[in-house]
Design a protein around this motif. Sequence first.
Motif, PDB file in Angstrom:
ATOM      1  N   GLU A 180       0.866  -1.174   0.000  1.00  0.00           N
ATOM      2  CA  GLU A 180       0.000   0.000   0.000  1.00  0.00           C
ATOM      3  C   GLU A 180       0.905   1.228   0.000  1.00  0.00           C
ATOM      4  N   GLU A 205      -0.021  -6.156  -7.826  1.00  0.00           N
ATOM      5  CA  GLU A 205      -1.074  -6.091  -6.804  1.00  0.00           C
ATOM      6  C   GLU A 205      -0.841  -4.993  -5.778  1.00  0.00           C
ATOM      7  N   VAL A 217      -1.055  -1.055  -4.415  1.00  0.00           N
ATOM      8  CA  VAL A 217      -2.061  -0.007  -4.506  1.00  0.00           C
ATOM      9  C   VAL A 217      -1.410   1.332  -4.186  1.00  0.00           C
ATOM     10  N   THR A 218      -1.525   2.286  -5.113  1.00  0.00           N
ATOM     11  CA  THR A 218      -1.049   3.633  -4.822  1.00  0.00           C
ATOM     12  C   THR A 218      -2.258   4.532  -4.584  1.00  0.00           C
ATOM     13  N   ARG A 219      -2.182   5.338  -3.536  1.00  0.00           N
ATOM     14  CA  ARG A 219      -3.239   6.306  -3.229  1.00  0.00           C
ATOM     15  C   ARG A 219      -2.598   7.651  -2.903  1.00  0.00           C
ATOM     16  N   SER A 274      -2.198  -4.220 -10.392  1.00  0.00           N
ATOM     17  CA  SER A 274      -2.033  -3.101  -9.463  1.00  0.00           C
ATOM     18  C   SER A 274      -3.205  -2.137  -9.600  1.00  0.00           C
ATOM     19  N   ARG A 275      -3.447  -1.341  -8.555  1.00  0.00           N
ATOM     20  CA  ARG A 275      -4.520  -0.360  -8.562  1.00  0.00           C
ATOM     21  C   ARG A 275      -3.939   0.995  -8.157  1.00  0.00           C
ATOM     22  N   HIS A 276      -4.336   2.018  -8.917  1.00  0.00           N
ATOM     23  CA  HIS A 276      -3.802   3.363  -8.684  1.00  0.00           C
ATOM     24  C   HIS A 276      -4.969   4.322  -8.548  1.00  0.00           C
ATOM     25  N   VAL A 277      -5.070   4.959  -7.390  1.00  0.00           N
ATOM     26  CA  VAL A 277      -6.221   5.805  -7.089  1.00  0.00           C
ATOM     27  C   VAL A 277      -5.737   7.207  -6.710  1.00  0.00           C
ATOM     28  N   SER A 336      -3.605   9.140  -7.869  1.00  0.00           N
ATOM     29  CA  SER A 336      -2.149   9.273  -7.873  1.00  0.00           C
ATOM     30  C   SER A 336      -1.702   9.955  -9.157  1.00  0.00           C
TER      31      SER A 336
END
Length: 202
Positions: free
Chosen positions: A23, A41, A43-45, A62-65, A67
């Motif tokens: 994270e 996998e 996650v950038t926030r 991976s998930r990028h929110v 960012s």
Amino acid sequence: MPEATQDPVEEQRFVRDDWYGEEIAGRHYVRCEFRETDFSEAVTRNSVFTDCVFGNVRFNASRHVDSAFTGCTFKRCTFFDAGFSGCKLVGSSFAECELRPLRVTGGDWSFAGLAGADLRGVTFQGVRMREADLTGADCGGAVFADVDLSGATLHAVKLPRADLRGSDLSALDPLNAELAAAIVSPEQAAVLVTSLGLQVRA
């Protein structure tokens, strides 16, 4: 828009680091280099990457929110099943990257360099892509829904079976693009016909 909360890490090299599933929140990296790093996998926030270089990096699943990856260079990176939501990738470039399947929702990808990219089946929804370079990109079956493509470079772009409804197609030259079975709205069809020099009359 993205806003990091931590002091920036500047001009550092990360080689073969394992960030699998990590994270990454509120961080800021400036002119850093990432080589063969595993972001699978992760996650950038609210994190910011400015003028960074990514080489042979895995972003799979991976998930990028909220960012930002501004002015970054991605080379030979893999984005299998990656997702970007509300992210800023202004001025970033992608070379020899695997970008399928990829889902982008919202955010700003203006001036992004995607020339020659394999974007078959990817989804861009509600994204600002002003003056992005999609020269020769293969976007067969892709979805560009409500995307701002004004001023984009679309020479020789391939859009067969692509869903383009709601997007700004004013920069698209139908004579220099592959559009077989592409889906457009009546309003977009009128724009394309006008660009061919034809007149639409009732």
